[in-house]
Design a protein around this motif. Sequence first.
Motif, mmCIF file in Angstrom:
data_model
loop_
_atom_site.group_PDB
_atom_site.id
_atom_site.type_symbol
_atom_site.label_atom_id
_atom_site.label_comp_id
_atom_site.label_asym_id
_atom_site.label_seq_id
_atom_site.Cartn_x
_atom_site.Cartn_y
_atom_site.Cartn_z
ATOM 1 N N VAL A 57 0.817 -1.206 0.000
ATOM 2 C CA VAL A 57 0.000 0.000 0.000
ATOM 3 C C VAL A 57 0.856 1.263 0.000
ATOM 4 O O VAL A 57 0.554 2.222 -0.678
ATOM 5 C CB VAL A 57 -0.942 0.006 1.231
ATOM 6 N N TRP A 78 4.041 9.006 -4.467
ATOM 7 C CA TRP A 78 3.038 8.220 -3.747
ATOM 8 C C TRP A 78 2.016 9.129 -3.066
ATOM 9 O O TRP A 78 0.818 8.859 -3.111
ATOM 10 C CB TRP A 78 3.741 7.328 -2.728
ATOM 11 N N GLU A 81 -0.102 10.781 -6.167
ATOM 12 C CA GLU A 81 -0.889 9.871 -7.013
ATOM 13 C C GLU A 81 -1.732 8.876 -6.227
ATOM 14 O O GLU A 81 -2.893 8.654 -6.553
ATOM 15 C CB GLU A 81 0.034 9.123 -7.963
ATOM 16 N N ASP A 82 -1.154 8.257 -5.224
ATOM 17 C CA ASP A 82 -1.848 7.166 -4.537
ATOM 18 C C ASP A 82 -2.704 7.632 -3.363
ATOM 19 O O ASP A 82 -3.676 6.981 -3.016
ATOM 20 C CB ASP A 82 -0.844 6.120 -4.041
ATOM 21 N N CYS A 83 -2.340 8.728 -2.742
ATOM 22 C CA CYS A 83 -3.079 9.163 -1.547
ATOM 23 C C CYS A 83 -4.150 10.188 -1.824
ATOM 24 O O CYS A 83 -5.128 10.262 -1.106
ATOM 25 C CB CYS A 83 -2.104 9.756 -0.519
ATOM 26 N N ARG A 86 -7.894 8.770 -2.807
ATOM 27 C CA ARG A 86 -8.599 7.810 -1.937
ATOM 28 C C ARG A 86 -9.619 8.501 -1.069
ATOM 29 O O ARG A 86 -9.426 9.594 -0.585
ATOM 30 C CB ARG A 86 -7.604 7.098 -1.039
#
Length: 90
Positions: A57, A78, A81-83, A86
């Motif tokens: 994750v 991260w 893009e990833d957080c 969400r």
Amino acid sequence: MTTDEVTARYLAKYAAKSAPAPGPGLLERDGLITTAELAAYLSLPVKTLRDWRYTGVGPRALRVGRHLRYEPAEVRRWLVEDCSGRERSA
């Protein structure tokens, strides 16, 4: 020894064990970031970063010998893009 002296010694010992506080430019520096530094920067326990790495994750970590290190550019990627996309689950 008084109670205040015992308390002061305990607090000094505890403070010495804690991770160093990250500087304001942690993600802008050239070197690699330790797990403790990143955890302090994100205000998370180190165990959370370990769990995220295990489940895939969190940001990608590099293994340097037996130690894990994070590249600042990868952590920034991260976070963006990833957080950011969400939604929080209740």
